[in-house]
Design an enzyme around this catalytic site. Structure first.
Site, PDB file in Angstrom:
ATOM      1  N   ARG A 175       1.019  -1.504  -0.157  1.00  0.00           N
ATOM      2  CA  ARG A 175       0.260   0.139  -0.480  1.00  0.00           C
ATOM      3  C   ARG A 175       0.923   0.976  -0.043  1.00  0.00           C
ATOM      4  NH1 ARG A 175      -2.982  -0.592   4.997  1.00  0.00           N
ATOM      5  NH2 ARG A 175      -1.031  -1.463   5.528  1.00  0.00           N
ATOM      6  N   ARG A 179       1.017   8.841   5.540  1.00  0.00           N
ATOM      7  CA  ARG A 179      -0.096   8.946   6.241  1.00  0.00           C
ATOM      8  C   ARG A 179      -0.133  10.644   5.744  1.00  0.00           C
ATOM      9  NH1 ARG A 179       1.283   6.277  11.417  1.00  0.00           N
ATOM     10  NH2 ARG A 179       1.005   3.912  11.142  1.00  0.00           N
ATOM     11  N   ARG A 251      18.772 -13.192   7.591  1.00  0.00           N
ATOM     12  CA  ARG A 251      19.631 -12.060   7.988  1.00  0.00           C
ATOM     13  C   ARG A 251      19.337 -11.919   9.611  1.00  0.00           C
ATOM     14  NH1 ARG A 251      21.954  -9.540   5.061  1.00  0.00           N
ATOM     15  NH2 ARG A 251      21.301  -7.015   5.266  1.00  0.00           N
ATOM     16  N   ARG A 281      19.633   1.570  12.949  1.00  0.00           N
ATOM     17  CA  ARG A 281      19.114   1.798  13.749  1.00  0.00           C
ATOM     18  C   ARG A 281      19.770   2.383  15.093  1.00  0.00           C
ATOM     19  NH1 ARG A 281      13.492  -1.617  15.223  1.00  0.00           N
ATOM     20  NH2 ARG A 281      14.916  -3.732  15.689  1.00  0.00           N
ATOM     21  N   GLU A 302      22.524  -1.029  15.413  1.00  0.00           N
ATOM     22  CA  GLU A 302      22.067  -2.158  15.197  1.00  0.00           C
ATOM     23  C   GLU A 302      22.368  -2.772  14.010  1.00  0.00           C
ATOM     24  OE1 GLU A 302      18.107  -2.766  16.404  1.00  0.00           O
ATOM     25  OE2 GLU A 302      17.737  -3.873  14.055  1.00  0.00           O
ATOM     26  N   TYR A 350       8.140 -14.624   9.424  1.00  0.00           N
ATOM     27  CA  TYR A 350       8.226 -13.816  10.273  1.00  0.00           C
ATOM     28  C   TYR A 350       7.089 -14.075  11.243  1.00  0.00           C
ATOM     29  CZ  TYR A 350       8.262  -9.485  13.343  1.00  0.00           C
ATOM     30  OH  TYR A 350       8.227  -8.494  14.457  1.00  0.00           O
ATOM     31  N   ASP A 352       4.783 -11.735  14.008  1.00  0.00           N
ATOM     32  CA  ASP A 352       4.764 -10.726  15.867  1.00  0.00           C
ATOM     33  C   ASP A 352       4.653 -11.851  16.717  1.00  0.00           C
ATOM     34  OD1 ASP A 352       5.146  -7.812  15.187  1.00  0.00           O
ATOM     35  OD2 ASP A 352       3.472  -7.782  14.283  1.00  0.00           O
TER      36      ASP A 352
END
Ligand SMILES: Cc1cc2nc3c(=O)[nH]c(=O)nc-3n(C[C@H](O)[C@H](O)[C@H](O)COP(=O)(O)OP(=O)(O)OC[C@H]3O[C@@H](n4cnc5c(N)ncnc54)[C@H](O)[C@@H]3O)c2cc1C
Length: 385
Positions: A175, A179, A251, A281, A302, A350, A352
């Protein structure tokens, strides 16, 4: 399978813990093993001895879900305190708000657009010559144009995945990743929060049942003879089969830990969008517990790279070329008897945390209903393919 029979669980992460608890409550004796010296898997949290800061040892974990049953489940074992994930990024010498929102657009282009003006402006930026985007880069250029793409997507994606966005499929960016309001809450989910005393404390409470025995620091060879009536395996799928068809691509992450006296960056997560900065980050862990107060600070730089044989597998790559290899492992797994492959590593996806818990609850419930009917449990309740 009768209650009272012993069940083996490989892995003391969220998958192993939730399944262990459901089965123990139904009367099964459960034995859990983990190679690591701690429970919690990759969600493991630990207080830093010097500063008292709660550190997310394997990288930042924010709990967010729309699943009310899962939210009630975690709140049954831990108080979740309000936490909204608000990420910043340093790019081309400035700090911006992520995900790209109206503030980011106005700051980046030096404008004072209202939502509809910004939408029209971004549409003008979009590369309309791309009609059928095939790659991540083409998709991003078609959505947001070159300037935003180079500042916020290109360098970060190259560092995160170790390849050019021209080699990644367009499907990653489904998408418009922008925003047109000032909402900078990273997640859309209804429930979001942080466990007051960390994830490991929560998982310890899930394991706290007289019918569960946890053995740490023990690598379990799932194919060696054992006397468990059934095994739930949450280790790597390819590892179960001794990497017979080669290694599935992952990874891995390296964390460069450093301490700071005071507030290092003023937020929990600062991304670095430029390809010239080698890390993706910096995480400053004390900001994950805004209800606590600490003078000292613990931060992680990281770095992302290809996972080698002795590294911790973090993110499955799931390249198109890997499909056939994965299919070989899935076919081999389906031939196994009395073992169910669960969680992020054994299903090579992956997941969550909320999805991990949902799947573990569904798996345990299916097992309990199958054992009542004395029916066989499938190798996968949630298929990798
Ligand atoms: C960097 C990173 C950030 C993340 N951030 C978020 C986030 O913000 N929000 C969110 O919801 N989710 C996040 N996740 C996802 C979250 O980490 C997973 O949902 C969760 O860890 C999955 O739990 P699991 O039990 O399936 O796997 P794991 O946590 O990997 O647990 C598997 C365990 O099995 C053990 N094991 C494997 N093989 C063997 C063996 N043969 N013998 C004994 N033990 C074995 C391992 O040591 C490990 O402890 C993140 C993941 C990563 C990588």
């Amino acid at each position: 399978m009768a209650q009272g029979q012993k069940i083996g669980i490989v892995g003391a992460g969220l998958s192993g813990a939730v399944i262990a608890r459901e089965l123990a409550e139904a009367g099964f004796e459960v034995e859990v093993f983990d190679t690591r010296p701690h429970i919690g898997g990759n969600c493991h949290t630990e207080r830093d001895a010097d500063t008292g800061v709660m550190v997310h040892i394997y990288g930042p974990h924010i709990f967010h879900t729309d699943d009310a049953e899962v939210w009630d489940y975690v709140n049954g074992y831990q108080t979740f305190l309000p936490y909204k994930n608000r990420v910043k990024t340093t790019s081309q010498g400035q700090v911006y708000s992520l995900p790209v929102n109206l503030h980011t657009i106005n700051q980046f282009f030096g404008k004072t657009f209202r939502p509809e003006e910004a939408r029209a402006f971004i549409e003008e930026q979009a590369d309309k010559t791309i009609t059928d985007p095939q790659t991540f880069e083409e998709q991003a250029l078609r959505f947001v144009g070159r300037d935003l793409y180079e500042a916020f997507f290109k360098g970060y994606t190259e560092k995160q995945w170790g390849c050019s966005p021209t080699d990644l499929p367009a499907s990653i960016l489904k998408r418009l990743p922008v925003r047109f309001n000032y909402d900078d809450n990273y997640f859309f989910h209804k429930f979001q929060g942080m466990p007051e005393n960390g994830y490991t404390d929560m998982i310890e409470k899930i394991f706290d049942h007289p019918k569960i025995k946890v053995t740490l620091g023990r690598h379990f060879d799932p194919r060696a003879p054992h006397d468990y009536a059934h095994l739930f395996y949450s280790g790597p799928l390819d590892g179960y089969f001794g990497y017979e068809f080669g290694r599935l691509g992952y990874r891995t992450l390296d964390f460069e830990r450093f301490s700071y006296q005071g507030d290092y960056q003023g937020c929990a997560v600062m991304n670095y969008g430029d390809a010239s900065v080698p890390y993706t980050r910096i995480t400053e862990h004390k900001h994950f517990s805004p209800w606590e107060s600490h003078e000292g600070s613990v931060c992680y730089r990281e770095f992302s790279r290809a996972c080698g044989e002795n590294d911790i597998p973090y993110y499955p790559i799931r390249l198109v070329e890997e499909k056939a290899q994965l299919a070989d492992y899935v076919a081999r797994a389906n031939e196994e008897k009395s073992v169910t492959f669960v969680g992020r590593l054994a299903t090579y996806r992956y997941l969550d945390m909320d999805v991990t818990i949902r799947e573990a609850l569904d798996t345990a419930r299916l097992f309990l209903s199958k054992s009542k009917d004395e029916a066989a449990m499938p190798a996968f309740v949630h298929a990798p393919l």
